[in-house]
Design an enzyme around this catalytic site. Sequence first.
Site, PDB file in Angstrom:
ATOM      1  N   CYS A  86       0.825  -1.199   0.000  1.00  0.00           N
ATOM      2  CA  CYS A  86       0.000   0.000   0.000  1.00  0.00           C
ATOM      3  C   CYS A  86       0.869   1.262   0.000  1.00  0.00           C
ATOM      4  O   CYS A  86       1.586   1.500  -0.951  1.00  0.00           O
ATOM      5  CB  CYS A  86      -0.976  -0.043   1.182  1.00  0.00           C
ATOM      6  SG  CYS A  86      -2.335   1.117   1.005  1.00  0.00           S
ATOM      7  N   HIS A 203      -3.062  -5.710   0.985  1.00  0.00           N
ATOM      8  CA  HIS A 203      -2.527  -5.826   2.346  1.00  0.00           C
ATOM      9  C   HIS A 203      -2.372  -7.289   2.755  1.00  0.00           C
ATOM     10  O   HIS A 203      -3.320  -7.875   3.278  1.00  0.00           O
ATOM     11  CB  HIS A 203      -3.479  -5.148   3.330  1.00  0.00           C
ATOM     12  CG  HIS A 203      -3.438  -3.655   3.276  1.00  0.00           C
ATOM     13  ND1 HIS A 203      -2.583  -2.914   4.061  1.00  0.00           N
ATOM     14  CD2 HIS A 203      -4.118  -2.770   2.521  1.00  0.00           C
ATOM     15  CE1 HIS A 203      -2.752  -1.621   3.803  1.00  0.00           C
ATOM     16  NE2 HIS A 203      -3.689  -1.509   2.865  1.00  0.00           N
ATOM     17  N   GLU A 205      -0.847  -8.418   5.304  1.00  0.00           N
ATOM     18  CA  GLU A 205      -0.943  -8.545   6.777  1.00  0.00           C
ATOM     19  C   GLU A 205      -2.393  -8.614   7.245  1.00  0.00           C
ATOM     20  O   GLU A 205      -2.655  -9.027   8.372  1.00  0.00           O
ATOM     21  CB  GLU A 205      -0.187  -7.384   7.443  1.00  0.00           C
ATOM     22  CG  GLU A 205      -0.926  -6.048   7.528  1.00  0.00           C
ATOM     23  CD  GLU A 205      -0.996  -5.292   6.199  1.00  0.00           C
ATOM     24  OE1 GLU A 205      -0.610  -5.849   5.162  1.00  0.00           O
ATOM     25  OE2 GLU A 205      -1.449  -4.127   6.227  1.00  0.00           O
TER      26      GLU A 205
END
Lengths: 237, 81
Positions: A86, A203, A205
């Site tokens: 990002c 993303h 994560e």
Amino acid sequence: MKFGVVVFPGTWSDCDFHYVVSEVLHQPVKYVWHRERDLSGLDCVILPGGFSYGDYLRAGAVAGRSPVVEALGDFVANGGVALGSCNGFQILCESGLLPGALMRNECLQYRCETTHLVTENVETPFTRLLRPGQVLTMPISHGEGKYQADAETLARLKKHHQIVFRYATADGQVTRAANPNGSIENIAGIVNEEGTVLGLMPHPERASETAMGGTDGLLILQSVLGSLVEDGGFLKR
Amino acid sequence: MRLRVLIRLKPGIMDVQGTAIQRALAGLGFGDVGDLRVGKVIEVDVPGDSVDAARRRVDEMCRKLLVNPILEDYAVEPVVG
């Protein structure tokens, strides 16, 4: 394997990455403040998402010239790997560590949704656990994620197999409707020529535990972990 | 000395903001408006009296930070008055 998670003023995914590396991947990890230049002792540096320096001027522009990012060039040249997600991808492009640029989404909307990514290059430290064509499900959350590169850069990206992920349908078809931000040729993630720096808008994560709704993002970090060989270098495949 | 940097998206780079503004103008009765593109203005005070020297410094600022050459063109002009 030691991970560093870089923190800029305005970073928001630092705790998420730290948590995933520490509690899910069970690897040592530390925060790295943006003014630091010393990356010694680390194997993988993560640039998380957020709005570094408020994204003033352009997304990632100020962070792309910060001390820690200036040090990242040497870190990578000396055998380290770097992952930017990002805002981290925007920073890598602004710093010149990755080619191209990210600009305002074509729809002008901030897009926060689940995307599907088709994997094109599995011969990088970030993707070696994946199959070619494997579809990963990961969220995006950005307003400036439209990847832009001129024809020459695009040709070079293809020649060196630097396009790693493209936005696709759930069954892996690269279509215009599956492109959430207008990125050129549905590009969602690229690596540098050496394959040691990955930037992607989604993303990983936020897709690393079943409780998050999926674990496909973890495959990227597990690939990095599995790529580090005993001499401290990284396997390319 | 004050210099003004005008930053524009390069020709050929789609300006989605410009298109949205153009549509809004059409809704206000300005449907005859042609191409419309959005840019940025940065004004910066540089010490010294030489316009050329000041321009060179601002050029360097543009190359190092102010402008992303992949997306943007720029022009530098002195601010008069």
